[in-house]
Enzyme design. Structure first.
Site, PDB file in Angstrom:
ATOM      1  NE  ARG A  61       1.148  28.740  31.023  1.00  0.00           N
ATOM      2  CZ  ARG A  61       0.171  27.875  30.764  1.00  0.00           C
ATOM      3  NH1 ARG A  61      -0.066  26.890  31.599  1.00  0.00           N
ATOM      4  NH2 ARG A  61      -0.585  27.995  29.695  1.00  0.00           N
TER       5      ARG A  61
ATOM      6  N   GLY B  99      -2.161  22.307  26.877  1.00  0.00           N
ATOM      7  CA  GLY B  99      -1.692  22.289  25.486  1.00  0.00           C
ATOM      8  C   GLY B  99      -2.632  21.560  24.551  1.00  0.00           C
TER       9      GLY B  99
HETATM   10  P1  ADP Z   1      -5.596  23.290  27.606  1.00  0.00           P
HETATM   11  O1  ADP Z   1      -5.296  23.513  29.047  1.00  0.00           O
HETATM   12  O2  ADP Z   1      -5.186  21.959  27.088  1.00  0.00           O
HETATM   13  O3  ADP Z   1      -5.148  24.438  26.733  1.00  0.00           O
HETATM   14  P2  ADP Z   1      -8.322  24.324  27.784  1.00  0.00           P
HETATM   15  O4  ADP Z   1      -9.268  23.809  28.783  1.00  0.00           O
HETATM   16  O5  ADP Z   1      -7.679  25.657  28.055  1.00  0.00           O
HETATM   17  O6  ADP Z   1      -7.185  23.230  27.512  1.00  0.00           O
HETATM   18  O7  ADP Z   1      -9.024  24.372  26.364  1.00  0.00           O
HETATM   19  C1  ADP Z   1      -8.319  24.652  25.188  1.00  0.00           C
HETATM   20  C2  ADP Z   1      -9.269  25.032  24.080  1.00  0.00           C
HETATM   21  O8  ADP Z   1     -10.201  23.955  23.826  1.00  0.00           O
HETATM   22  C3  ADP Z   1     -10.149  26.226  24.395  1.00  0.00           C
HETATM   23  O9  ADP Z   1      -9.516  27.445  24.127  1.00  0.00           O
HETATM   24  C4  ADP Z   1     -11.329  25.982  23.472  1.00  0.00           C
HETATM   25  O10 ADP Z   1     -10.991  26.352  22.156  1.00  0.00           O
HETATM   26  C5  ADP Z   1     -11.470  24.472  23.494  1.00  0.00           C
HETATM   27  N1  ADP Z   1     -12.469  24.039  24.496  1.00  0.00           N
HETATM   28  C6  ADP Z   1     -12.232  23.649  25.764  1.00  0.00           C
HETATM   29  N2  ADP Z   1     -13.389  23.312  26.398  1.00  0.00           N
HETATM   30  C7  ADP Z   1     -14.383  23.500  25.506  1.00  0.00           C
HETATM   31  C8  ADP Z   1     -15.824  23.324  25.529  1.00  0.00           C
HETATM   32  N3  ADP Z   1     -16.455  22.879  26.615  1.00  0.00           N
HETATM   33  N4  ADP Z   1     -16.513  23.628  24.410  1.00  0.00           N
HETATM   34  C9  ADP Z   1     -15.900  24.077  23.283  1.00  0.00           C
HETATM   35  N5  ADP Z   1     -14.570  24.239  23.200  1.00  0.00           N
HETATM   36  C10 ADP Z   1     -13.807  23.967  24.279  1.00  0.00           C
END
Ligand code: ADP
Length: 445
Positions: free
Chosen positions: A292, A164
């Site tokens: 999920r 999230g």
């Molecule tokens: P969560 O599980 O909290 O949703 P994610 O790892 O899926 O976290 O990342 C959520 C969002 O954060 C991604 O969709 C992207 O927009 C941004 N993000 C995550 N890692 C990176 C990165 N290394 N560089 C740029 N943006 C990132």
């Protein structure tokens, strides 16, 4: 196949699961908190059990009460939806010990993917491309500084147990790292009970592209195409679409094969999502796997014509896919807007309250997944998602046209919503041209 499924969730996803079970001829049990007594998931389930007061810790996160409800109603399976206990290893294990099928990941799946740092190292070990970064949990700020200097700024500090968008900080300069490290660590500790952090290169303006996967108990794994979820606010998705406007058949083949390989690595059964970042040069990097059903699953359903929740329930019950995996047809374009009870004029502050008037849009190509109705009270305890509006068209421009007119038809009065905000986004020339990246919204304002 199951006789009765208990749905350990609320809101639109609980209703979505009830609908799937009904079509499969499976009995349904709703659990609900006192704050959700008048919710539609309670009304439409075959049986219902109140499991406690409004706060999630006293109801939807209370494992013992949910298990007791499953026992007294004689359910044979538990569907956790998304959020709450959907990716909780302990709950998955307790369900299994008590003889309930958990319609979600196994303990092993969650251990391998739930911890993002260990998921990264598993991928590195199998040659799956990951974003340059650390291979394990950072043990100190000093180590973080050294790693960041090696990778090069900007970097992103991420919570290993994250979800999230919480516990995440972008750091542009060495001098800002100590503070970001401390804040992310304490945010992760309070949100997930785990302060562990890792570090990645912060990619400049990539797209968020994810692949829907589905596995059965016979070792079959398929992907059902991709979703572009680049329209985000504070790393949380607001608009999702399928197909990704920048996708090519060759790239889809490559990324799809990679997603299937990731699911195979953990012998995944059920519905899952493999998330990637795609940079401007069309290089893709594994980010995480969500074990999920996801909020945005309907866009995939609209373009494939499949019912992902029915498939998910059926494979958990030991059945094979209901479709021929080699013959999935992708038809047209679908876009989803998340309609939240939030006030865009006040930094998207959540706004619980009474819905005094409600009129959902309709007509060709429109789907609305929602649990709200006129006189419904939005409780203050849970996330602010009110409805998902999904528009399908023969191509992207027809989907946008349908989205535009259906947003105009959508009436929710009583609480502020994000309807008008979505209306302005979809008229943005950059959105219309499909030139999206994860910083699209930030750059607009
Ligand atoms: P969560 O599980 O909290 O949703 P994610 O790892 O899926 O976290 O990342 C959520 C969002 O954060 C991604 O969709 C992207 O927009 C941004 N993000 C995550 N890692 C990176 C990165 N290394 N560089 C740029 N943006 C990132």
């Amino acid at each position: 196949m199951f006789k009765k499924v208990l749905i350990a969730n609320r809101g639109e996803i609980a209703l979505r699961i009830i609908r799937a079970c009904k079509e499969l001829g499976i009995g349904t049990v709703a659990v609900y908190s006192e704050a959700d007594r008048d919710s539609l998931h309670v009304r439409f389930a075959d049986e219902e059990v109140c499991i406690g007061r409004g706060p999630a810790s006293e109801s939807y996160l209370h494992m013992q009460r949910i298990l007791a409800a499953a026992e007294i109603t004689n359910a044979d399976a538990i569907h956790p939806g998304y959020g709450f206990l959907a990716e909780n290893a302990e709950f998955s294990e307790i369900c299994a010990h008590n003889g309930f099928v958990f319609i979600g990941p196994t303990v092993d799946n969650i251990r391998k993917m739930g911890d993002k740092a260990s998921a990264r190292s598993l991928m590195i070990g199998h040659g799956i491309p990951v974003i340059p970064g650390t291979e394990s949990i950072l043990d100190s700020e000093k180590q973080a500084l050294a790693m960041a200097a090696g990778i090069g700024y900007p970097v992103m500090i991420k919570a290993s147990a994250g979800g999230g968008g919480k516990g995440m900080r972008v750091v542009h300069d060495e001098k800002d790292l100590p503070r970001a490290f401390a804040v992310a660590s304490s945010e992760a500790a309070s949100a997930f009970g785990n302060p562990g952090l890792y570090l990645e290169k912060y990619l400049i303006r990539p797209r968020h592209v994810e692949f829907q996967v589905l596995g059965d108990r016979f070792g079959n794994v398929v992907h059902l195409g991709e979703r572009d979820c680049s329209v985000q606010r504070r790393h949380q998705k607001l608009i999702e679409e399928s197909p990704c406007p920048a996708m090519t058949p060759a790239l889809r083949r490559k990324m799809g094969e990679c997603a299937v390989e990731v699911a195979r690595l953990i012998e995944y059964v059920g519905a899952g999502t493999v998330e990637f970042l795609l940079d401007k040069d069309m290089n893709f990097y594994f980010m995480e796997m969500n074990t999920r059903i996801q909020v945005e699953h309907p866009v995939t359903e609209m373009v494939t014509g499949l019912d992902l929740v029915k498939e998910q329930v059926a494979v958990s019950g030991g059945e094979r896919f209901s479709f021929d995996a080699g013959k999935v047809k992708f038809n047209g374009h679908a876009i989803e807007c998340r309609i939240n009870a939030e006030d865009p004029r006040h930094d998207f502050r959540p706004c619980p309250g009474v819905i005094t008037s409600f009129h959902p849009p309709g007509g060709p190509g429109i789907r609305v997944d929602t649990h709200i109705y006129a006189s419904y009270v939005v409780p203050p305890f849970y996330d602010s998602l009110l409805a998902k509006l999904i528009a399908h068209g023969r191509d992207r421009s027809e989907a946008i046209a349908r989205l535009r007119r259906s947003l105009d038809e959508f009436i929710i009065i009583g609480v502020p919503t994000t309807i008008d905000f979505h209306r302005t986004i979809i008229d943005d020339p950059r959105f219309i041209s499909g030139d999206l990246d994860i910083q699209f919204l930030e750059k607009r304002s």
